[in-house]
Design a protein around this motif. Structure first.
Motif, PDB file in Angstrom:
ATOM      1  N   ALA A  20      29.733  17.060  39.465  1.00 35.93           N
ATOM      2  CA  ALA A  20      29.809  17.676  38.137  1.00 35.93           C
ATOM      3  C   ALA A  20      30.982  18.646  38.039  1.00 35.93           C
ATOM      4  N   TYR A  21      31.317  19.279  39.146  1.00 41.01           N
ATOM      5  CA  TYR A  21      32.438  20.221  39.151  1.00 41.01           C
ATOM      6  C   TYR A  21      33.778  19.519  39.387  1.00 41.01           C
ATOM      7  N   GLY A  22      33.738  18.228  39.658  1.00 39.83           N
ATOM      8  CA  GLY A  22      34.972  17.488  39.887  1.00 39.83           C
ATOM      9  C   GLY A  22      35.613  17.811  41.217  1.00 39.83           C
ATOM     10  N   HIS A  45      24.550  25.368  45.663  1.00 35.95           N
ATOM     11  CA  HIS A  45      24.589  24.871  44.283  1.00 35.95           C
ATOM     12  C   HIS A  45      25.877  24.101  44.022  1.00 35.95           C
ATOM     13  N   ILE A  46      26.990  24.646  44.475  1.00 39.10           N
ATOM     14  CA  ILE A  46      28.282  23.978  44.287  1.00 39.10           C
ATOM     15  C   ILE A  46      28.324  22.669  45.068  1.00 39.10           C
ATOM     16  N   LYS A  55      38.177  14.630  42.473  1.00 38.86           N
ATOM     17  CA  LYS A  55      38.013  14.786  43.915  1.00 38.86           C
ATOM     18  C   LYS A  55      38.871  15.932  44.451  1.00 38.86           C
ATOM     19  N   ARG A  56      38.867  17.035  43.736  1.00 35.34           N
ATOM     20  CA  ARG A  56      39.659  18.183  44.157  1.00 35.34           C
ATOM     21  C   ARG A  56      38.980  18.933  45.307  1.00 35.34           C
ATOM     22  N   SER A  57      39.776  19.647  46.069  1.00 29.14           N
ATOM     23  CA  SER A  57      39.199  20.544  47.072  1.00 29.14           C
ATOM     24  C   SER A  57      38.713  21.805  46.365  1.00 29.14           C
ATOM     25  N   ALA A  92      43.375  23.082  43.106  1.00 25.80           N
ATOM     26  CA  ALA A  92      41.973  23.039  43.503  1.00 25.80           C
ATOM     27  C   ALA A  92      41.114  23.841  42.534  1.00 25.80           C
ATOM     28  N   VAL A  93      39.810  23.792  42.768  1.00 24.37           N
ATOM     29  CA  VAL A  93      38.865  24.630  42.038  1.00 24.37           C
ATOM     30  C   VAL A  93      38.476  25.791  42.951  1.00 24.37           C
ATOM     31  N   VAL A  94      38.641  26.998  42.464  1.00 22.91           N
ATOM     32  CA  VAL A  94      38.267  28.177  43.243  1.00 22.91           C
ATOM     33  C   VAL A  94      37.137  28.900  42.521  1.00 22.91           C
ATOM     34  N   PHE A  95      36.048  29.113  43.232  1.00 25.24           N
ATOM     35  CA  PHE A  95      34.875  29.810  42.701  1.00 25.24           C
ATOM     36  C   PHE A  95      34.904  31.261  43.188  1.00 25.24           C
ATOM     37  N   ASN A  96      34.422  32.162  42.355  1.00 23.24           N
ATOM     38  CA  ASN A  96      34.438  33.590  42.641  1.00 23.24           C
ATOM     39  C   ASN A  96      33.029  34.105  42.369  1.00 23.24           C
ATOM     40  N   VAL A  97      32.312  34.521  43.420  1.00 24.01           N
ATOM     41  CA  VAL A  97      30.885  34.818  43.309  1.00 24.01           C
ATOM     42  C   VAL A  97      30.636  36.307  43.072  1.00 24.01           C
ATOM     43  N   ASP A  98      29.902  36.612  42.015  1.00 21.44           N
ATOM     44  CA  ASP A  98      29.533  37.994  41.683  1.00 21.44           C
ATOM     45  C   ASP A  98      28.133  38.255  42.234  1.00 21.44           C
ATOM     46  N   TYR A  99      28.056  38.511  43.533  1.00 23.39           N
ATOM     47  CA  TYR A  99      26.785  38.634  44.232  1.00 23.39           C
ATOM     48  C   TYR A  99      26.188  40.036  44.075  1.00 23.39           C
ATOM     49  N   SER A 100      24.924  40.182  44.484  1.00 23.14           N
ATOM     50  CA  SER A 100      24.224  41.467  44.392  1.00 23.14           C
ATOM     51  C   SER A 100      24.782  42.474  45.392  1.00 23.14           C
ATOM     52  N   LEU A 101      24.768  43.735  45.007  1.00 20.68           N
ATOM     53  CA  LEU A 101      25.299  44.802  45.852  1.00 20.68           C
ATOM     54  C   LEU A 101      24.181  45.694  46.388  1.00 20.68           C
ATOM     55  N   ALA A 102      24.412  46.219  47.578  1.00 23.07           N
ATOM     56  CA  ALA A 102      23.554  47.248  48.151  1.00 23.07           C
ATOM     57  C   ALA A 102      24.037  48.602  47.593  1.00 23.07           C
ATOM     58  N   PRO A 103      23.226  49.642  47.624  1.00 22.18           N
ATOM     59  CA  PRO A 103      21.875  49.711  48.185  1.00 22.18           C
ATOM     60  C   PRO A 103      20.780  49.204  47.244  1.00 22.18           C
TER      61      PRO A 103
END
Length: 371
Positions: free
Chosen positions: A187-189, A180-181, A119-121, A152-163
Motif C-alpha cells: 500500500a505504501y509502494g 505496520h509499515i 517497489k521503492r526502498s 525512496a520513502v522515508v517515514f518519521n515516527v512521532d513516538y511517545s516521550l518519557a517521563p
C-alpha cells in the motif's frame, strides 16, 4: 540553502582515511576547515560559543527550576533550526497509528516523480532527544533529503516521550510503526525486502532495539540499521571489553575545557537514576541491563541487518557506538562505521549549516540504493 561551499562535500566524500578501533575499520571523514588534530570544527565551535554566551546572559542560579520546569527547559533547548536542501518536489503525508496503545504520528516523505514506482526502498526514522524530548520537525529536512537522494520513502515516527510515557512505551510505538509499515508495504509502494530503520542518539537506541526485537520475534524483516551517534548502553550497562576512557579522545590543550566539559558529557557510565534523561525513560533499574534498553548487552548479534554507524569525534557516545559496530562485525553483520572529525553530538540537526550532515545523507542514500 547551504551555508557552506559544495566543495566541502566533495572533500568529505573523497578525502577519507581509515583507522582501526579494536579491529574494527572506521572510515574517518575530514573536518573541511580544520586540519589540526584535537580541534573542533570551526563552525561547530561557533555554535557552542554562541550557546555559552546565551546561557551566561540568561542564567540565574538563585532560581532553581522544579523538575517540571527542568523538563520544559531541556525540551525547549533541543534541536536546531536547519535548512531544506531538496531540489525536487517532496510529497508529505501524515497518519496516526494506535496499535501500540498510544496515539503515534507517522509522517512519510517521498519524491513526487517516483510515486509510480511500487517497489521503492524505505527508511523508518526515530528522532533523538534523550527519550524525553526531540521532535519529528527537527529531523524532517534530514529525512526529506534522504528521500530525494535515495528515491525512496522515508517515514518519521512521532513516538511517545518519557517521563509521561516511560519504557517500554517509546519502543513499542516504534516497533509497531515498523511492523505496520512492513505489513502494508504494498500500500505504501515500497519493497518489504528493502525496509531500513534508523535514528540519532536516543533514536539510534530505538533503531538498534527494534532490530533486535525484529530478529527475536521474526514477524518483520529489516534490511539495514542506520545508527547515528547511538546510545546503545544506558547507565552502567556494558559488554565485556567495553570501557569508557577520556584518553581515547584526541583533545587539543587549547580547546580541552570545552571538549571535556561540554562535548564528552554523554556516554560516561553512571547509575541510570542519576541521569535525568535515562532515569525518566527507565523507571525500573534492572531494565537497563536488558538488550531492548541497552542493545550492547545482547547475548547475540547474529542475524541482525547490515549496519551503518555514524559518530562524531567529540561525542562521548562515540566510544560505545564504535564498540557496538565491533560487536556487530564480529557476529558477521556487514557493518560500515563512520567517524566525523571535529564534530560534536547532534550534528545532523544542523543540516545546511555544516556539510557533514549533508554528507551523511549521501552515505545513507547510497547504502539504501544498494540494498
Amino acid at each position: 540553502m547551504r551555508k557552506y561551499d559544495e566543495s566541502e562535500i566533495k572533500k568529505l566524500q573523497e578525502e577519507t582515511s581509515i583507522v582501526e578501533n579494536n579491529g574494527l575499520k572506521v572510515i574517518v571523514k575530514p573536518s573541511p576547515k580544520e586540519d589540526r588534530p584535537g580541534y573542533i570544527d570551526p563552525v561547530e565551535l561557533s555554535f557552542i560559543e554562541a550557546a555559552n554566551q546565551n546561557n551566561e546572559n540568561g542564567s540565574n542560579p538563585e532560581n532553581m527550576p522544579s523538575m517540571e520546569e527542568l523538563l520544559t527547559i531541556i525540551r525547549d533547548s533541543m534541536g536546531f533550526p536547519n535548512y531544506n536542501l531538496n531540489t525536487v518536489e517532496i510529497h508529505t503525508k501524515y497518519e496516526e497509528l494506535t496499535g501500540s496503545g498510544n496515539k503515534v504520528g507517522l509522517w512519510r516523505y517521498y519524491p513526487r516523480k517516483s510515486q509510480g514506482n511500487k517497489k521503492r526502498s524505505a527508511l523508518v526514522f526515530f528522532h533523538g532527544g534523550g527519550w524525553i524530548g526531540g521532535s519529528v520537525y527537527t529531523v524532517e529536512n534530514f529525512c526529506k533529503l534522504i528521500a530525494e537522494l535515495a528515491d525512496a520513502v522515508v517515514f518519521n515516527v512521532d513516538y511517545s516521550l518519557a517521563p509521561e510515557k516511560p519504557y517500554p512505551n517509546g519502543l513499542n510505538d516504534n516497533y509497531y510503526a515498523v511492523k505496520h509499515i512492513y505489513d502494508n508495504a504494498e500500500a505504501y509502494g515500497i519493497d518489504s525486502d528493502k525496509i531500513s530503520v534508523g535514528g540519532d542518539s536516543a533514536g539510534g537506541n530505538y533503531a538498534a532495539a527494534v532490530c533486535l526485537k525484529s530478529r527475536d520475534l521474526g514477524d518483520t524483516k529489516l534490511a539495514m540499521q542506520v545508527l547515528i551517534y547511538p546510545a546503545v548502553a544506558i547507565g552502567d550497562a556494558k559488554a565485556p571489553g567495553y570501557e569508557w576512557d577520556e584518553k581515547l579522545f584526541d583533545i587539543s590543550e587549547e580547546q580541552s575545557q570545552i571538549i571535556r566539559n561540554q562535548c564528552l558529557v554523554l556516554g560516561k557510565p553512571s547509575k541510570a537514576e542519576e541521569d535525568f534523561m535515562s532515569g525518566s525513560y527507565v523507571t525500573k533499574a534492572e531494565d537497563i541491563y536488558t538488550p531492548y534498553v541497552s542493545p550492547i548487552v545482547a547475548k547475540s548479534f547474529e542475524g541482525l541487518p547490515k549496519a551503518i554507524i555514524a559518530g562524531a569525534e567529540f561525542d562521548g557516545l562515540r566510544l560505545q557506538g564504535e564498540f557496538y559496530g565491533k560487536l556487530l562485525s564480529d557476529a558477521g553483520v556487514d557493518t560500515t562505521c563512520y567517524r566525523y572529525k571535529g564534530m560534536t553530538h547532534a550534528f545532523i540537526d544542523k543540516l545546511g549549516h555544516v556539510p557533514q550532515a549533508e554528507d551523511l545523507c549521501i552515505e545513507i542514500a547510497e547504502a539504501m540504493k544498494s540494498l
